[in-house]
Design a protein around this motif. Structure first.
Motif, PDB file in Angstrom:
ATOM      1  N   MET A   1       0.825  -1.192   0.000  1.00  0.00           N
ATOM      2  CA  MET A   1       0.000   0.000   0.000  1.00  0.00           C
ATOM      3  C   MET A   1       0.867   1.252   0.000  1.00  0.00           C
ATOM      4  SD  MET A   1      -2.993  -0.651   2.731  1.00  0.00           S
ATOM      5  CE  MET A   1      -1.712  -0.522   3.973  1.00  0.00           C
ATOM      6  N   SER A   2       0.528   2.195  -0.868  1.00  0.00           N
ATOM      7  CA  SER A   2       1.274   3.443  -0.903  1.00  0.00           C
ATOM      8  C   SER A   2       0.354   4.578  -1.337  1.00  0.00           C
ATOM      9  CB  SER A   2       2.464   3.330  -1.860  1.00  0.00           C
ATOM     10  OG  SER A   2       2.003   2.995  -3.149  1.00  0.00           O
ATOM     11  N   SER A   3      -0.771   4.702  -0.676  1.00  0.00           N
ATOM     12  CA  SER A   3      -1.715   5.753  -1.006  1.00  0.00           C
ATOM     13  C   SER A   3      -1.944   6.620   0.217  1.00  0.00           C
ATOM     14  CB  SER A   3      -3.048   5.142  -1.479  1.00  0.00           C
ATOM     15  OG  SER A   3      -3.592   4.316  -0.483  1.00  0.00           O
ATOM     16  N   SER A   4      -2.447   7.822  -0.018  1.00  0.00           N
ATOM     17  CA  SER A   4      -2.666   8.752   1.084  1.00  0.00           C
ATOM     18  C   SER A   4      -3.997   8.478   1.762  1.00  0.00           C
ATOM     19  CB  SER A   4      -2.623  10.188   0.566  1.00  0.00           C
ATOM     20  OG  SER A   4      -3.687  10.405  -0.337  1.00  0.00           O
ATOM     21  N   LEU A   5      -4.073   8.895   3.012  1.00  0.00           N
ATOM     22  CA  LEU A   5      -5.278   8.707   3.813  1.00  0.00           C
ATOM     23  C   LEU A   5      -5.500   9.985   4.608  1.00  0.00           C
ATOM     24  CD1 LEU A   5      -7.375   6.441   4.714  1.00  0.00           C
ATOM     25  CD2 LEU A   5      -5.905   6.160   6.724  1.00  0.00           C
ATOM     26  N   ARG A   6      -6.590  10.673   4.311  1.00  0.00           N
ATOM     27  CA  ARG A   6      -6.924  11.887   5.052  1.00  0.00           C
ATOM     28  C   ARG A   6      -7.912  11.535   6.150  1.00  0.00           C
ATOM     29  NH1 ARG A   6      -7.799  17.232   1.877  1.00  0.00           N
ATOM     30  NH2 ARG A   6      -5.522  17.085   2.084  1.00  0.00           N
ATOM     31  N   VAL A   7      -7.539  11.855   7.396  1.00  0.00           N
ATOM     32  CA  VAL A   7      -8.316  11.441   8.556  1.00  0.00           C
ATOM     33  C   VAL A   7      -8.578  12.661   9.435  1.00  0.00           C
ATOM     34  CG1 VAL A   7      -8.430   9.860  10.520  1.00  0.00           C
ATOM     35  CG2 VAL A   7      -7.161   9.199   8.464  1.00  0.00           C
ATOM     36  N   ALA A   8      -9.808  12.780   9.919  1.00  0.00           N
ATOM     37  CA  ALA A   8     -10.176  13.921  10.757  1.00  0.00           C
ATOM     38  C   ALA A   8     -10.867  13.449  12.020  1.00  0.00           C
ATOM     39  CB  ALA A   8     -11.098  14.874   9.986  1.00  0.00           C
ATOM     40  N   SER A   9     -10.670  14.227  13.086  1.00  0.00           N
ATOM     41  CA  SER A   9     -11.441  14.047  14.312  1.00  0.00           C
ATOM     42  C   SER A   9     -12.200  15.340  14.562  1.00  0.00           C
ATOM     43  CB  SER A   9     -10.517  13.747  15.497  1.00  0.00           C
ATOM     44  OG  SER A   9     -11.273  13.534  16.673  1.00  0.00           O
ATOM     45  N   TYR A  10     -13.520  15.210  14.849  1.00  0.00           N
ATOM     46  CA  TYR A  10     -14.363  16.406  14.909  1.00  0.00           C
ATOM     47  C   TYR A  10     -15.440  16.226  15.978  1.00  0.00           C
ATOM     48  CZ  TYR A  10     -16.210  20.613  12.478  1.00  0.00           C
ATOM     49  OH  TYR A  10     -16.582  21.885  12.122  1.00  0.00           O
ATOM     50  N   ASN A  11     -15.369  17.028  17.039  1.00  0.00           N
ATOM     51  CA  ASN A  11     -16.485  17.111  17.982  1.00  0.00           C
ATOM     52  C   ASN A  11     -17.452  18.125  17.401  1.00  0.00           C
ATOM     53  OD1 ASN A  11     -18.238  18.071  20.055  1.00  0.00           O
ATOM     54  ND2 ASN A  11     -16.874  17.263  21.610  1.00  0.00           N
ATOM     55  N   VAL A  12     -18.600  17.635  16.913  1.00  0.00           N
ATOM     56  CA  VAL A  12     -19.532  18.492  16.175  1.00  0.00           C
ATOM     57  C   VAL A  12     -20.520  19.227  17.079  1.00  0.00           C
ATOM     58  CG1 VAL A  12     -19.354  17.237  14.004  1.00  0.00           C
ATOM     59  CG2 VAL A  12     -21.035  16.495  15.723  1.00  0.00           C
ATOM     60  N   ASN A  13     -20.538  18.883  18.376  1.00  0.00           N
ATOM     61  CA  ASN A  13     -21.408  19.578  19.327  1.00  0.00           C
ATOM     62  C   ASN A  13     -22.866  19.549  18.858  1.00  0.00           C
ATOM     63  OD1 ASN A  13     -22.022  21.019  21.641  1.00  0.00           O
ATOM     64  ND2 ASN A  13     -21.510  23.007  20.761  1.00  0.00           N
ATOM     65  N   GLY A  14     -23.288  18.359  18.421  1.00  0.00           N
ATOM     66  CA  GLY A  14     -24.660  18.169  17.936  1.00  0.00           C
ATOM     67  C   GLY A  14     -24.701  18.176  16.425  1.00  0.00           C
ATOM     68  N   ILE A  15     -24.961  17.010  15.805  1.00  0.00           N
ATOM     69  CA  ILE A  15     -24.891  16.920  14.342  1.00  0.00           C
ATOM     70  C   ILE A  15     -25.987  17.737  13.676  1.00  0.00           C
ATOM     71  CG2 ILE A  15     -26.268  14.791  14.231  1.00  0.00           C
ATOM     72  CD1 ILE A  15     -23.305  15.854  11.947  1.00  0.00           C
ATOM     73  N   ARG A  16     -27.149  17.871  14.329  1.00  0.00           N
ATOM     74  CA  ARG A  16     -28.219  18.646  13.690  1.00  0.00           C
ATOM     75  C   ARG A  16     -27.831  20.114  13.592  1.00  0.00           C
ATOM     76  NH1 ARG A  16     -32.886  15.692  17.226  1.00  0.00           N
ATOM     77  NH2 ARG A  16     -31.126  15.737  18.693  1.00  0.00           N
ATOM     78  N   ALA A  17     -27.273  20.672  14.666  1.00  0.00           N
ATOM     79  CA  ALA A  17     -26.822  22.066  14.617  1.00  0.00           C
ATOM     80  C   ALA A  17     -25.628  22.216  13.679  1.00  0.00           C
ATOM     81  CB  ALA A  17     -26.460  22.546  16.016  1.00  0.00           C
ATOM     82  N   ALA A  18     -24.698  21.272  13.727  1.00  0.00           N
ATOM     83  CA  ALA A  18     -23.525  21.343  12.856  1.00  0.00           C
ATOM     84  C   ALA A  18     -23.923  21.274  11.391  1.00  0.00           C
ATOM     85  CB  ALA A  18     -22.557  20.210  13.205  1.00  0.00           C
ATOM     86  N   HIS A  19     -24.919  20.450  11.088  1.00  0.00           N
ATOM     87  CA  HIS A  19     -25.400  20.340   9.710  1.00  0.00           C
ATOM     88  C   HIS A  19     -25.952  21.678   9.235  1.00  0.00           C
ATOM     89  CE1 HIS A  19     -26.988  18.309   6.185  1.00  0.00           C
ATOM     90  NE2 HIS A  19     -28.187  18.810   6.434  1.00  0.00           N
ATOM     91  N   ARG A  20     -26.686  22.369  10.074  1.00  0.00           N
ATOM     92  CA  ARG A  20     -27.228  23.682   9.707  1.00  0.00           C
ATOM     93  C   ARG A  20     -26.112  24.711   9.521  1.00  0.00           C
ATOM     94  NH1 ARG A  20     -30.793  22.483  13.999  1.00  0.00           N
ATOM     95  NH2 ARG A  20     -29.720  23.997  15.340  1.00  0.00           N
ATOM     96  N   ARG A  21     -25.048  24.553  10.272  1.00  0.00           N
ATOM     97  CA  ARG A  21     -23.978  25.563  10.256  1.00  0.00           C
ATOM     98  C   ARG A  21     -22.914  25.312   9.195  1.00  0.00           C
ATOM     99  NH1 ARG A  21     -23.575  25.125  16.767  1.00  0.00           N
ATOM    100  NH2 ARG A  21     -25.087  26.745  17.334  1.00  0.00           N
ATOM    101  N   GLY A  22     -22.965  24.190   8.503  1.00  0.00           N
ATOM    102  CA  GLY A  22     -22.020  23.994   7.415  1.00  0.00           C
ATOM    103  C   GLY A  22     -21.115  22.785   7.507  1.00  0.00           C
ATOM    104  N   PHE A  23     -21.473  21.805   8.346  1.00  0.00           N
ATOM    105  CA  PHE A  23     -20.649  20.601   8.430  1.00  0.00           C
ATOM    106  C   PHE A  23     -20.525  19.923   7.063  1.00  0.00           C
ATOM    107  CE2 PHE A  23     -20.501  15.935   8.887  1.00  0.00           C
ATOM    108  CZ  PHE A  23     -19.274  15.790   9.512  1.00  0.00           C
ATOM    109  N   GLY A  24     -21.618  19.862   6.317  1.00  0.00           N
ATOM    110  CA  GLY A  24     -21.590  19.220   5.006  1.00  0.00           C
ATOM    111  C   GLY A  24     -20.661  19.909   4.034  1.00  0.00           C
ATOM    112  N   GLU A  25     -20.614  21.236   4.096  1.00  0.00           N
ATOM    113  CA  GLU A  25     -19.716  21.986   3.223  1.00  0.00           C
ATOM    114  C   GLU A  25     -18.257  21.695   3.574  1.00  0.00           C
ATOM    115  OE1 GLU A  25     -22.425  23.072   4.603  1.00  0.00           O
ATOM    116  OE2 GLU A  25     -23.634  24.040   3.047  1.00  0.00           O
TER     117      GLU A  25
END
Length: 307
Positions: A1-25
């Motif tokens: 294997m020699s490919s890149s892997l982008r990994v994130a950790s995110y405390n969204v403080n509520g996915i419904r509010a985060a979705h409204r505020r731009g988590f999807g973007e």
């Protein structure tokens, strides 16, 4: 294997509010391969449609309404899932959901007390020999001797929240060692991500002198981080990558001008087994450009691994 892997950790403080505020973007713009989420704080059925883009989601909601909840998002469905209560919700692209068995094996002493709180989930990736875990560690409180009525936002509790956090950390250290060793024995690296609610070093808190008697920066909490990391066990990837500089912080209070003045704490981590940590080629925090653009009181910690 020699490919890149982008990994994130995110405390969204509520996915419904985060979705409204731009988590999807953010998700579409950064295009991560793996995301560990904390404080999802929603019943699985209430997660907004399309919230996770085209990624597969393994979600451990817990049984406390409106609290906690951890998840791991991946490009391909994982080959195995483990939670402390033995079940998880799988949400496929397109929002199809079903409950799966997620047996954890033998739990370490003390962990079963927290099994229904939605604080931990781990998965084995399908396309790489890697186990990824998401953790939301309790915030805790002050020990009784540091509690001073009138100088606390919360009512004094005699140290109960502090004792509970310390018990959790003690039990989790044992569980973490089991999970890491099990992954290595199976030929997989191990990556723990999440909101640990502890800042490790003076570089990790803007006003560290004032914070020395605050929950999240107590000496015994910082010593706990000392004990779970090391060059042969788990490496703090972001700190290893950026070196001894102040920040980058990952959490700022909603109050006042903490965000504008960058008065923050670094309490969100990638802790990786050494072989994986050595492959990190980029690491940072996706701090929003302005307070008005914030998705959460946390910002995502993003690492590119050249796996």
């Amino acid at each position: 294997m020699s490919s890149s892997l982008r990994v994130a950790s995110y405390n969204v403080n509520g996915i419904r509010a985060a979705h409204r505020r731009g988590f999807g973007e953010w998700l579409a713009r950064r295009d991560p391969d793996v995301v560990a989420l904390q404080e999802v704080r929603a019943p699985a059925a209430a997660i907004p449609e399309g919230a996770f883009g085209g990624l597969h989601c393994v979600y451990e909601p817990g049984q406390i309404p409106g609290r906690n909840g951890v998840a791991v998002l991946t490009r391909e469905a994982p080959t195995a899932v483990r939670t402390w209560d033995g079940t998880a919700v799988v949400i496929a692209p397109g929002q199809e959901q079903h409950v799966v068995e997620a047996p954890p094996g033998t739990l370490a002493r003390g962990i079963s007390r927290y099994a229904t709180e939605g604080r931990y989930v781990e998965v084995d990736l399908a396309d790489r020999p890697l186990t990824v875990a998401s953790l939301y560690l309790p915030k805790g409180g002050l020990p009784a001797e540091l509690q001073k009525p009138g100088r606390m936002r919360e009512a004094p509790d005699g140290g109960a929240r502090y004792e509970r956090k310390m018990h959790f950390m003690d039990a989790f250290a044992r569980q973490l060692a089991r999970s890491r060793k099990a992954a290595l024995a199976a030929g997989r690296d191990f990556l723990l991500m999440g909101d640990l609610n502890v800042a490790h070093l003076e570089h990790d808190v803007r006003n560290w002198r004032r914070a020395r008697q605050s929950e999240g920066f107590l000496p015994e909490e910082r010593e706990w981080i000392d004990a779970i990391i090391g060059p042969r066990t788990l490496v703090d990837v972001l700190r290893s990558h950026v070196g001894p500089a102040d920040g980058p912080y990952s959490w700022w209070s909603w109050m006042g001008e903490a965000f504008a003045k960058d008065v923050g704490w670094r309490i969100d981590y990638h802790l990786a087994t050494p072989r994986l940590a050595r492959t990190a080629v980029a690491a940072g925090v996706d701090r929003e450009p302005s307070a008005d653009a914030r998705v959460s009181d946390h910002a995502p910690v993003v690492v590119d691994y050249a796996t």
